[in-house]
Design an enzyme around this catalytic site. Structure first.
Site, PDB file in Angstrom:
ATOM      1  CE1 TYR A 141      -2.738   3.366   0.958  1.00 44.82           C
ATOM      2  CE2 TYR A 141      -1.324   3.415   2.901  1.00 44.82           C
ATOM      3  CZ  TYR A 141      -2.236   4.033   2.063  1.00 44.82           C
ATOM      4  OH  TYR A 141      -2.632   5.321   2.317  1.00 44.82           O
ATOM      5  CB  ALA A 142       3.569   2.380   2.267  1.00 43.77           C
TER       6      ALA A 142
END
Length: 333
Positions: A141-142
């Site tokens: 996600y990051a």
């Protein structure tokens, strides 16, 4: 002023839309409703569909040629889910964002405010970061957020679009007027799990207890979602001053946080201070993709946007609890 909000039926996007409306800015919403809620679009121009859908984006701009800027909040955001399904996360967050910006360019949109994340940072030893800190995203996600930032900066350097990336820390709370809040009945973040523990009587799990923090639990910079929304309004108003179309930088980043770190155990103490029966806790292993966390030491948002948070962590908790009590009245099953 009129603004297109991608992901405007979600938690943050819908709150930004309300803040815009309150400030005299007309929001236009596009959302595929994968996680967003139709109820959050009531009374607003709304287009159900995907940001990668070129003909739909063309129709939005044809029907609203006076759109001045775009706020891009459309993304999948659950860290453990991104570990389990990185392909889906890269497709939704990166591939579709690339298609989206190409559609914006075709429609002569020159201003983009991007919802980024502080999860892309490599924290210092004291777990503080500023906009110049090195990046080291720890989850798929990051990494999708970091990739999008770089991708947008590259595009802005060579094409007629300017990009302001707002790196969010950890949103809590709800619209103080209770128009919108977390759409999920069982959110996966710490505060959501505390509310679930209160409702079910099951102890709250402190996921990770050996981080280099003052009590071993993860540390976060919890910022009220209404303060985040107010920062977007400020960013829209300051956009041309920050990124003039007459030369200079075509993209920049700003942290949106309180500047105060709160550990998970401290968040639980604050939570228990505002409820009648304290929630017990148990220690558990860290979740896939979790990190120690960080908080901002930067005052850049105050200097450039004239923005600073107005709500405390305790007020964010109270508003989250108020929203949890009315959520099922606002949202249909």
């Amino acid at each position: 002023m009129k603004v297109l909000i991608a992901g405007g039926a979600g938690y943050i996007g819908s709150t930004v839309a309300s803040a815009c409306s309150d400030a005299g800015i007309t929001p236009v919403i596009i959302d595929n409703l994968v996680t967003g809620r139709r109820e959050f679009t009531t009374g607003r121009a709304f287009y159900e569909g995907d940001i990668a859908d070129g003909p739909l984006i063309d129709r939005v701009f044809a029907e609203h040629p006076d759109i001045d800027a775009v706020v891009h909040c459309a993304a999948l955001i659950v860290v453990p889910d991104s570990v389990a399904d990185p392909l889906g996360y890269y497709r939704a967050n990166v591939t579709k964002s690339l298609e989206f910006v190409s559609h914006l360019l075709r429609n002569d949109c020159e201003r983009l405010v991007f919802s980024s994340s502080a999860s892309i940072y490599a924290a210092n030893a004291d777990l503080t970061v500023d906009e110049n800190s090195p990046l080291d995203p720890q989850s798929p996600y990051a990494r999708t957020k970091a990739v999008c930032e770089g991708m947008f900066a590259d595009i802005a350097a060579g094409r007629p679009i300017r990009v302001l990336s707002l790196r969010y820390f950890n949103p809590i709370g709800a619209d103080p007027k209770m128009r919108t809040g977390l759409q999920l009945r069982r959110p996966s973040h710490a505060l959501g799990k505390m509310i679930e523990a209160q409702e079910t009587g099951v102890p709250f799990q402190v996921t990770g207890n050996s981080y280099p923090t003052r009590d071993g639990s993860g540390i976060r910079d919890y910022v009220h979602v209404w303060d985040l929304a107010a920062a977007h309004v400020a960013a829209l108003g300051a956009f041309d001053a920050l990124l003039p179309d007459t030369g200079g930088d075509r993209s920049t980043v700003i942290n949106l946080g309180t500047g105060r770190g709160t550990t998970v155990r401290e968040l639980l103490d604050a939570f228990n201070s505002v409820i009648d029966t304290p929630v017990p806790s148990v220690d558990a292993g860290a979740r896939p993709g979790d990190a120690a966390g960080a908080y901002t030491r930067s005052d850049r948002a105050h200097r450039l946007l004239g923005w600073q948070p107005q709500y405390s962590v305790t007020e964010g908790i109270r508003h989250s609890l108020q929203w949890a009590a009315v959520r099922d009245e606002v949202l249909t099953p």
